[in-house]
Design a protein around this motif. Structure first.
Motif, short mmCIF file in Angstrom:
data_model
loop_
_atom_site.label_atom_id
_atom_site.label_comp_id
_atom_site.label_asym_id
_atom_site.label_seq_id
_atom_site.Cartn_x
_atom_site.Cartn_y
_atom_site.Cartn_z
N ILE A 79 38.89 43.83 44.13
CA ILE A 79 39.00 43.87 42.67
C ILE A 79 40.39 44.31 42.24
CG2 ILE A 79 38.19 45.09 40.60
CD1 ILE A 79 35.39 45.05 41.85
N SER A 80 40.97 45.32 42.92
CA SER A 80 42.31 45.78 42.54
C SER A 80 43.35 44.69 42.76
CB SER A 80 42.68 47.05 43.31
OG SER A 80 42.78 46.79 44.71
N LEU A 81 43.22 43.93 43.86
CA LEU A 81 44.17 42.85 44.12
C LEU A 81 43.98 41.71 43.12
CD1 LEU A 81 46.43 41.82 45.90
CD2 LEU A 81 44.72 40.90 47.49
N ALA A 82 42.72 41.39 42.82
CA ALA A 82 42.45 40.33 41.83
C ALA A 82 42.97 40.73 40.46
CB ALA A 82 40.95 40.05 41.76
N ASN A 83 42.85 42.00 40.11
CA ASN A 83 43.41 42.48 38.83
C ASN A 83 44.92 42.29 38.79
OD1 ASN A 83 41.36 43.42 37.07
ND2 ASN A 83 41.03 45.21 38.35
N ASP A 84 45.59 42.65 39.88
CA ASP A 84 47.05 42.51 39.92
C ASP A 84 47.47 41.04 39.84
OD1 ASP A 84 47.52 45.18 39.98
OD2 ASP A 84 48.08 45.28 42.10
N ARG A 85 46.68 40.16 40.41
CA ARG A 85 47.00 38.73 40.32
C ARG A 85 46.83 38.21 38.91
NH1 ARG A 85 43.30 35.57 43.98
NH2 ARG A 85 44.53 33.85 43.19
N ASN A 86 45.87 38.77 38.18
CA ASN A 86 45.57 38.26 36.84
C ASN A 86 46.44 38.87 35.75
OD1 ASN A 86 42.89 36.45 36.34
ND2 ASN A 86 42.80 37.53 38.30
N ASN A 87 46.86 40.13 35.92
CA ASN A 87 47.64 40.78 34.85
C ASN A 87 49.15 40.62 35.01
OD1 ASN A 87 48.43 42.65 36.81
ND2 ASN A 87 46.95 44.20 36.17
N GLY A 88 49.56 39.84 36.00
CA GLY A 88 50.98 39.56 36.18
C GLY A 88 51.73 40.56 37.02
N ALA A 89 51.03 41.58 37.55
CA ALA A 89 51.71 42.60 38.34
C ALA A 89 52.30 42.01 39.61
CB ALA A 89 50.73 43.72 38.69
N ILE A 90 51.56 41.10 40.26
CA ILE A 90 52.07 40.49 41.49
C ILE A 90 53.36 39.73 41.22
CG2 ILE A 90 51.60 38.77 43.26
CD1 ILE A 90 49.98 41.27 43.68
N ASP A 91 53.40 38.99 40.11
CA ASP A 91 54.62 38.25 39.77
C ASP A 91 55.80 39.19 39.55
OD1 ASP A 91 53.29 35.83 39.92
OD2 ASP A 91 52.71 35.88 37.80
N ARG A 92 55.53 40.32 38.91
CA ARG A 92 56.61 41.29 38.67
C ARG A 92 57.09 41.91 39.98
NH1 ARG A 92 53.27 42.42 34.20
NH2 ARG A 92 52.33 44.24 35.19
N LEU A 161 39.30 38.41 50.30
CA LEU A 161 38.48 38.03 49.15
C LEU A 161 39.28 38.06 47.85
CD1 LEU A 161 35.68 37.32 48.02
CD2 LEU A 161 35.20 39.77 47.90
N GLY A 162 40.07 39.12 47.67
CA GLY A 162 40.88 39.24 46.46
C GLY A 162 41.96 38.19 46.36
N SER A 163 42.41 37.67 47.50
CA SER A 163 43.43 36.62 47.50
C SER A 163 42.82 35.23 47.31
CB SER A 163 44.21 36.64 48.83
OG SER A 163 44.86 37.88 49.02
N SER A 164 41.51 35.12 47.54
CA SER A 164 40.86 33.82 47.50
C SER A 164 40.16 33.53 46.19
CB SER A 164 39.84 33.70 48.65
OG SER A 164 40.44 33.93 49.90
N VAL A 165 39.70 34.59 45.53
CA VAL A 165 38.90 34.43 44.32
C VAL A 165 39.76 34.77 43.11
CG1 VAL A 165 36.80 35.13 43.12
CG2 VAL A 165 36.82 34.99 45.61
N GLY A 166 39.60 34.00 42.04
CA GLY A 166 40.54 34.05 40.92
C GLY A 166 40.50 35.27 40.04
N THR A 167 39.30 35.82 39.76
CA THR A 167 39.20 36.90 38.77
C THR A 167 38.39 38.06 39.33
OG1 THR A 167 37.13 36.04 37.82
CG2 THR A 167 39.23 35.19 36.90
N PRO A 168 38.55 39.27 38.78
CA PRO A 168 37.74 40.41 39.22
C PRO A 168 36.24 40.16 39.05
CG PRO A 168 39.60 41.16 37.92
CD PRO A 168 39.59 39.67 37.80
N ALA A 175 31.23 39.06 46.14
CA ALA A 175 31.05 40.20 47.04
C ALA A 175 29.61 40.70 47.01
CB ALA A 175 32.02 41.32 46.66
N PHE A 176 29.01 40.71 45.82
CA PHE A 176 27.63 41.19 45.72
C PHE A 176 26.69 40.30 46.51
CE2 PHE A 176 23.47 41.63 43.74
CZ PHE A 176 23.34 43.01 43.63
N VAL A 177 26.85 38.98 46.38
CA VAL A 177 25.97 38.05 47.07
C VAL A 177 26.21 38.09 48.59
CG1 VAL A 177 25.45 35.60 47.40
CG2 VAL A 177 25.73 36.52 45.09
N ALA A 178 27.48 38.25 49.00
CA ALA A 178 27.82 38.17 50.42
C ALA A 178 27.64 39.50 51.15
CB ALA A 178 29.26 37.68 50.58
N ILE A 179 28.02 40.60 50.49
CA ILE A 179 28.08 41.89 51.17
C ILE A 179 26.80 42.70 51.01
CG2 ILE A 179 29.30 44.11 51.24
CD1 ILE A 179 31.85 42.62 50.50
#
Length: 266
Positions: A79-92, A161-168, A175-179
């Motif tokens: 979730i933290s990685l997906a958040n960073d991908r969506n809020n532009g932190a990774i790009d920065r 998972l966070g690198s593969s799935v688009g949003t938190p 994750a809920f279904v798989a884990i």
């Protein structure tokens, strides 16, 4: 280069620590949930579930609660990685003159430290409800060390998972279904001998079961000694858990890095 990687990794990790401090509600899965499971199962189901061979169910329970919470750790990093991908932190981050590896390394360090919090809280809650450790200091250290090793392995599942799935939100759903089923079709809360047919076989070979049983063995709690004729994972839970931890890192870490690189280019 090495010094830069280490220093930048620490900067990213420290950012993660600050986010945890400023958004304590985001730590509910690492604080409230594990303690809630300890109290719920200890007092609601504790009197109804018998441990084969006798002994306290509260002591049997703790190995399973530790194992379940460690596996659930994949949620946090994903979730933290997906958040960073969506809020532009990774790009920065990648617009700065820092090694690209420091981003994933920083996330892994921050989440490994985050994993220590529920382990500590569950230990305290367990002692309150009646859990006791009957082994020596070396076995205790080995048990907590095994939890840290498996937590590190699970982090790479979360990064993948966070690198593969688009949003938190999507991360939570996948994750809920798989884990979630993995942690229940196991010896987490009940002995595998009580499960029927195929579920019993799955539980016996489930690494969540081996982690739970390894901790019971090292803490000398009920359920830590395999019954005669037990399958290899139950007879050698520590070795089986370590094999899984190494295998997860060897397989998931390269896949996570490749998927992460692909996700930031798209």
């Amino acid at each position: 280069m090495t010094n830069t990687l280490l220093s930048d990794t620490w900067v990213i990790a420290r950012r993660g620590f600050k986010h945890m401090w400023r958004q304590p509600e985001a730590l509910a899965d690492a604080t409230i949930q594990p303690v809630m499971f300890v109290l719920l199962f200890a007092f609601v189901f504790g009197g109804a579930i018998a441990v084969p061979g006798g002994g306290s169910y509260k002591e049997f329970l703790m190995g399973g609660i530790f194992a379940q919470t460690i596996v659930f750790g994949a949620f946090g990093v994903a979730i933290s990685l997906a958040n960073d991908r969506n809020n532009g932190a990774i790009d920065r981050f990648h617009s700065l003159p820092i090694p690209r590896a420091s981003v994933l390394a920083g996330h892994s360090v921050a989440n490994l430290m985050r994993a220590l919090l529920p382990i500590a809280l569950m230990s305290a809650a367990g002692f309150v409800v009646g859990w006791r450790i009957h082994s020596g200091i070396l076995d205790i250290a080995a048990a907590y060390g095994l939890m840290i090793v498996f937590s590190f392995a699970v982090i790479w599942i979360g990064i993948l998972l966070g690198s593969s799935v688009g949003t938190p939100e999507a991360v939570q759903g996948v994750a809920f279904v798989a884990i979630f089923p993995i942690t229940f079709v196991a010896s987490t809360f009940v002995p595998t001998s009580t499960l029927p047919g195929v579920l019993k076989t799955i539980a016996e070979w489930n690494p969540t079961s081996s982690l739970a049983n390894a901790l019971r063995h090292l803490f000398e709690n009920p359920g830590g000694v395999a019954p005669p004729g037990a399958v290899w994972p139950l007879a050698h839970p520590i070795a089986y858990t370590l094999i899984w931890a190494i295998g997860i890192v060897v397989v998931c870490a390269p896949l996570a890095v490749m998927q992460y690189q692909r996700s930031i280019k798209s």
